[in-house]
Scaffold this active site. Structure first.
Site, PDB file in Angstrom:
ATOM      1  CB  THR A   1       1.331   4.374   4.205  1.00 59.91           C
ATOM      2  OG1 THR A   1       0.646   3.154   4.531  1.00 59.91           O
ATOM      3  CG2 THR A   1       0.320   5.452   3.862  1.00 59.91           C
ATOM      4  CE  LYS A   2       0.972  -1.526   5.368  1.00 62.60           C
ATOM      5  NZ  LYS A   2      -0.249  -0.790   5.060  1.00 62.60           N
ATOM      6  CB  THR A   3       8.653  -0.797   4.344  1.00 63.86           C
ATOM      7  OG1 THR A   3       8.137  -2.093   3.990  1.00 63.86           O
ATOM      8  CG2 THR A   3       8.364  -0.530   5.808  1.00 63.86           C
ATOM      9  CB  ILE A   4       8.823  -1.551  -0.965  1.00 65.01           C
ATOM     10  CG1 ILE A   4       8.126  -2.918  -0.927  1.00 65.01           C
ATOM     11  CG2 ILE A   4      10.221  -1.621  -0.391  1.00 65.01           C
ATOM     12  CD1 ILE A   4       8.790  -3.968  -1.816  1.00 65.01           C
TER      13      ILE A   4
ATOM     14  CE1 TYR B   1      -3.768   2.369   0.556  1.00 66.49           C
ATOM     15  CE2 TYR B   1      -2.639   3.074   2.547  1.00 66.49           C
ATOM     16  CZ  TYR B   1      -3.643   3.253   1.614  1.00 66.49           C
ATOM     17  OH  TYR B   1      -4.504   4.311   1.730  1.00 66.49           O
TER      18      TYR B   1
END
Length: 397
Positions: A187-190, A185
């Site tokens: 906002t995620k880390t990738i 998603y």
């Protein structure tokens, strides 16, 4: 490009010219949906994590749904998970007709309590799976959880939406249980904007999930439409779903994957800076760590706790004060047992899971994302310190 330090958003994706070029490459190829790019992304992701099988999907939610379906979850079954998670973790259990059984978090933790899990497993009926959730990127106690779940004949499906890319002595988080599901998603880390990945070591489970993510059809679209021979025939083996990831998103994911470790280094550095600034400050608690492996953390979230007694009004005023000082903040998560649907269905009260409720009442998630400048981080730190002092002063009056 960094945002103005006049306002630091809670989250912001880190995308560059490499991702733009990858999208253009796919657009110009004439093939936009699931195809060669997605197959390559899956292969590269499997190699990165050490998983035997990786399946790209259009969201982590659909990945969890496929995992539970492959585990044979259905009407009359139960699945155990934590109330401290986003609604999709529990909702997919209900989509399959099974019932949700919550297990409280450990004291002073956002993650599932293995001690409580043993009690829940002993009393749960027809339990097919346990879903531990690695909140914020901190790994759960997977050794204990896997051992307990397997003793009771349950599969372990890791909700690793926050936990990419964390490596521990047990292995890559997401690959320690029977199935792992990651989120890409925004906002995620990738990120791929929307999307996710399922990993598993089981050929049987991978085969089932791979077929069910594309309508239960016996051939991939890529195979049917790119064959040099007349290849329009296909068979429907199951009433499946449409959970595939298109090549445009996979192209972004392939680039992001090459940056994953560098992104993690940046978030670790930011977390370290926050730690130094907030350590020893009265009224502030640093995020929990693993006692055995303190560096094992994806730092998708940096959640401080701002009230020893868990007073909601204090936490809420803290977030409002940060917003007034130009800093975006959030709360992860509102425990599901306090939501009307789950509370009504299972006759739960806010106090049914006291550890989860206590952590919620205190928590404030601060901005932590790759690409944040030093000025952004300093603005966050100063806003937190000023807010803490201001609210303490108000309380003393």
């Amino acid at each position: 490009m960094n945002p103005s330090i006049d306002h630091v958003p809670f989250a912001r994706p880190s995308l560059g010219t490499e991702e733009e070029e990858a999208v253009l490459r796919v657009m110009r190829s004439g093939w936009l949906t699931t195809g060669a790019e997605t197959l390559a992304f899956e292969k590269e992701f499997a190699a990165f994590t050490g998983a035997a099988h990786a399946l790209a999907v259009n969201s982590a939610t659909s990945g969890l749904h496929l995992a539970l379906e492959a585990a044979g979850v259905g009407n009359g079954d139960t699945v155990i998970t934590s109330p401290y998670t986003f609604t999709s973790t529990a909702a997919v259990i209900r989509h399959l007709g099974a019932e949700v059984v919550f297990c409280d978090t450990a004291p002073d933790s956002y993650n599932m309590d293995p001690v409580a899990l043993e009690r829940v497993l002993a009393s749960a009926k027809n339990c097919k799976a346990v879903i531990p959730v690695h909140i914020g990127g901190l790994p759960c106690d997977m050794v204990s959880i896997v051992a307990l779940a397997h003793t009771y004949g349950c599969l372990v499906i890791e909700d690793a939406a926050h936990a990419f890319p964390v490596r521990t002595k047990e292995g890559f988080i997401g690959t320690v249980g029977d199935i792992g599901v990651y989120s890409f998603y925004a906002t995620k880390t990738i990120t791929t904007g929307e999307g996710g990945m399922i990993v598993t070591g089981s050929s049987r489970l991978a085969g089932r999930m791979g077929r069910m993510r594309m309508h239960g059809i016996d051939r991939e679209v890529w195979d049917r439409y790119t064959s040099k021979k007349a290849a329009w025939r296909y068979g429907v083996l199951e009433a499946g779903y449409k959970y595939n990831m298109p090549d445009i998103l996979s192209a972004i994911g392939r680039v992001q994957l090459t940056k994953a470790d560098a992104f993690l280094d940046q978030r670790r550095s930011m977390a370290s800076g926050y730690d130094k600034a907030f350590a020893g400050i009265d009224g502030l608690k640093l995020p929990p760590r693993s006692a055995d492996e303190p560096s094992a953390h994806a730092w998708h979230l940096y959640a401080i706790r701002v009230s020893q007694k868990g007073q909601l009004d204090h936490r809420d005023r803290f977030i409002e004060s940060l917003a007034e000082r130009g800093v975006g903040a959030s709360v992860h998560f509102i425990p599901l047992h306090t939501m009307r649907y789950y509370a009504d269905r299972y006759k739960l009260t806010d106090e049914s899971f006291p550890c989860a409720l206590s952590m919620f009442a205190q928590s404030v998630s601060l901005p932590i994302w790759q690409g944040m400048g030093d000025g952004d981080a300093q603005k966050v730190i100063q806003a937190v310190l000023d807010t803490s002092r201001s609210l303490a002063s108000d309380k003393a009056r």
